[in-house]
Design a protein around this motif. Sequence first.
Motif, PDB file in Angstrom:
ATOM      1  N   GLU A  67     -90.052  94.436 -25.939  1.00 55.79           N
ATOM      2  CA  GLU A  67     -89.994  94.141 -24.505  1.00 55.79           C
ATOM      3  C   GLU A  67     -91.153  93.249 -24.083  1.00 55.79           C
ATOM      4  OE1 GLU A  67     -87.988  97.778 -22.189  1.00 55.79           O
ATOM      5  OE2 GLU A  67     -89.782  98.321 -23.326  1.00 55.79           O
ATOM      6  N   ILE A  68     -92.317  93.511 -24.632  1.00 58.38           N
ATOM      7  CA  ILE A  68     -93.493  92.693 -24.332  1.00 58.38           C
ATOM      8  C   ILE A  68     -93.269  91.268 -24.816  1.00 58.38           C
ATOM      9  CG2 ILE A  68     -95.936  92.326 -24.890  1.00 58.38           C
ATOM     10  CD1 ILE A  68     -96.218  95.415 -24.909  1.00 58.38           C
ATOM     11  N   GLU A  69     -92.802  91.117 -26.044  1.00 55.58           N
ATOM     12  CA  GLU A  69     -92.575  89.779 -26.593  1.00 55.58           C
ATOM     13  C   GLU A  69     -91.511  89.021 -25.808  1.00 55.58           C
ATOM     14  OE1 GLU A  69     -91.900  89.974 -30.804  1.00 55.58           O
ATOM     15  OE2 GLU A  69     -93.873  90.846 -31.175  1.00 55.58           O
ATOM     16  N   ARG A  70     -90.418  89.688 -25.438  1.00 56.59           N
ATOM     17  CA  ARG A  70     -89.362  89.025 -24.651  1.00 56.59           C
ATOM     18  C   ARG A  70     -89.906  88.563 -23.303  1.00 56.59           C
ATOM     19  NH1 ARG A  70     -86.059  93.050 -26.764  1.00 56.59           N
ATOM     20  NH2 ARG A  70     -86.302  94.333 -24.909  1.00 56.59           N
ATOM     21  N   THR A  71     -90.711  89.385 -22.677  1.00 59.27           N
ATOM     22  CA  THR A  71     -91.280  89.031 -21.376  1.00 59.27           C
ATOM     23  C   THR A  71     -92.238  87.853 -21.512  1.00 59.27           C
ATOM     24  OG1 THR A  71     -91.066  91.326 -20.638  1.00 59.27           O
ATOM     25  CG2 THR A  71     -92.563  89.916 -19.391  1.00 59.27           C
ATOM     26  N   LEU A  72     -93.054  87.849 -22.550  1.00 61.31           N
ATOM     27  CA  LEU A  72     -93.966  86.730 -22.778  1.00 61.31           C
ATOM     28  C   LEU A  72     -93.200  85.457 -23.105  1.00 61.31           C
ATOM     29  CD1 LEU A  72     -96.770  88.467 -24.860  1.00 61.31           C
ATOM     30  CD2 LEU A  72     -96.825  87.863 -22.435  1.00 61.31           C
ATOM     31  N   ASP A  73     -92.170  85.570 -23.931  1.00 60.38           N
ATOM     32  CA  ASP A  73     -91.361  84.404 -24.300  1.00 60.38           C
ATOM     33  C   ASP A  73     -90.646  83.833 -23.091  1.00 60.38           C
ATOM     34  OD1 ASP A  73     -92.153  84.605 -26.923  1.00 60.38           O
ATOM     35  OD2 ASP A  73     -90.320  85.607 -27.598  1.00 60.38           O
ATOM     36  N   ARG A  74     -90.170  84.688 -22.215  1.00 60.71           N
ATOM     37  CA  ARG A  74     -89.471  84.240 -21.010  1.00 60.71           C
ATOM     38  C   ARG A  74     -90.380  83.366 -20.166  1.00 60.71           C
ATOM     39  NH1 ARG A  74     -87.600  88.769 -17.043  1.00 60.71           N
ATOM     40  NH2 ARG A  74     -89.754  88.634 -16.418  1.00 60.71           N
ATOM     41  N   GLY A  75     -91.621  83.736 -20.047  1.00 62.15           N
ATOM     42  CA  GLY A  75     -92.581  82.945 -19.280  1.00 62.15           C
ATOM     43  C   GLY A  75     -92.898  81.631 -19.955  1.00 62.15           C
ATOM     44  N   ASP A  76     -92.950  81.627 -21.282  1.00 63.00           N
ATOM     45  CA  ASP A  76     -93.217  80.394 -22.017  1.00 63.00           C
ATOM     46  C   ASP A  76     -92.085  79.398 -21.840  1.00 63.00           C
ATOM     47  OD1 ASP A  76     -95.610  81.453 -22.887  1.00 63.00           O
ATOM     48  OD2 ASP A  76     -94.843  82.035 -24.850  1.00 63.00           O
ATOM     49  N   ASP A  77     -90.843  79.888 -21.792  1.00 65.43           N
ATOM     50  CA  ASP A  77     -89.689  79.006 -21.628  1.00 65.43           C
ATOM     51  C   ASP A  77     -89.731  78.292 -20.290  1.00 65.43           C
ATOM     52  OD1 ASP A  77     -88.777  79.850 -24.068  1.00 65.43           O
ATOM     53  OD2 ASP A  77     -87.300  81.266 -23.251  1.00 65.43           O
ATOM     54  N   SER A  78     -90.177  78.977 -19.244  1.00 61.29           N
ATOM     55  CA  SER A  78     -90.198  78.372 -17.924  1.00 61.29           C
ATOM     56  C   SER A  78     -91.295  77.321 -17.804  1.00 61.29           C
ATOM     57  CB  SER A  78     -90.370  79.437 -16.847  1.00 61.29           C
ATOM     58  OG  SER A  78     -91.639  80.039 -16.971  1.00 61.29           O
ATOM     59  N   ALA A  79     -92.270  77.341 -18.698  1.00 60.61           N
ATOM     60  CA  ALA A  79     -93.363  76.386 -18.638  1.00 60.61           C
ATOM     61  C   ALA A  79     -93.030  75.093 -19.366  1.00 60.61           C
ATOM     62  CB  ALA A  79     -94.621  77.015 -19.242  1.00 60.61           C
ATOM     63  N   GLU A  80     -91.961  75.089 -20.157  1.00 59.44           N
ATOM     64  CA  GLU A  80     -91.593  73.901 -20.903  1.00 59.44           C
ATOM     65  C   GLU A  80     -91.021  72.841 -19.968  1.00 59.44           C
ATOM     66  OE1 GLU A  80     -89.039  74.685 -24.176  1.00 59.44           O
ATOM     67  OE2 GLU A  80     -90.270  76.310 -24.937  1.00 59.44           O
ATOM     68  N   THR A  81     -91.286  71.608 -20.316  1.00 62.63           N
ATOM     69  CA  THR A  81     -90.709  70.521 -19.531  1.00 62.63           C
ATOM     70  C   THR A  81     -89.476  70.000 -20.246  1.00 62.63           C
ATOM     71  OG1 THR A  81     -92.153  68.936 -20.637  1.00 62.63           O
ATOM     72  CG2 THR A  81     -92.902  69.813 -18.532  1.00 62.63           C
ATOM     73  N   PRO A  82     -88.436  69.618 -19.513  1.00 58.47           N
ATOM     74  CA  PRO A  82     -87.219  69.103 -20.151  1.00 58.47           C
ATOM     75  C   PRO A  82     -87.476  67.746 -20.776  1.00 58.47           C
ATOM     76  CG  PRO A  82     -86.993  69.114 -17.752  1.00 58.47           C
ATOM     77  CD  PRO A  82     -88.322  69.696 -18.079  1.00 58.47           C
ATOM     78  N   HIS A  83     -86.766  67.468 -21.852  1.00 58.26           N
ATOM     79  CA  HIS A  83     -86.909  66.175 -22.565  1.00 58.26           C
ATOM     80  C   HIS A  83     -85.882  65.207 -22.090  1.00 58.26           C
ATOM     81  CE1 HIS A  83     -89.847  67.851 -25.302  1.00 58.26           C
ATOM     82  NE2 HIS A  83     -89.065  68.892 -25.413  1.00 58.26           N
TER      83      HIS A  83
END
Length: 67
Positions: free
Chosen positions: A51-67
Amino acid sequence: MPVPGYDPEDLDDVLESRLSDDELEDRLTESELENYRAGDESLVDLLDEDEIERTLDRGDDSAETPH
């Protein structure tokens, strides 16, 4: 649940910022939620590693910029 490479207090702050109250209520039992809100336990203590990893990964995805 300790997660290697993270300071538990910093990790708890990040989890708190990424989880809404509704999500916390869905993920925690009533007694866990009471302990968390009373300050007796942290999210790092209450959530499992996945659950911790999924929550951290979810935040990382939102920080990515589209290519």
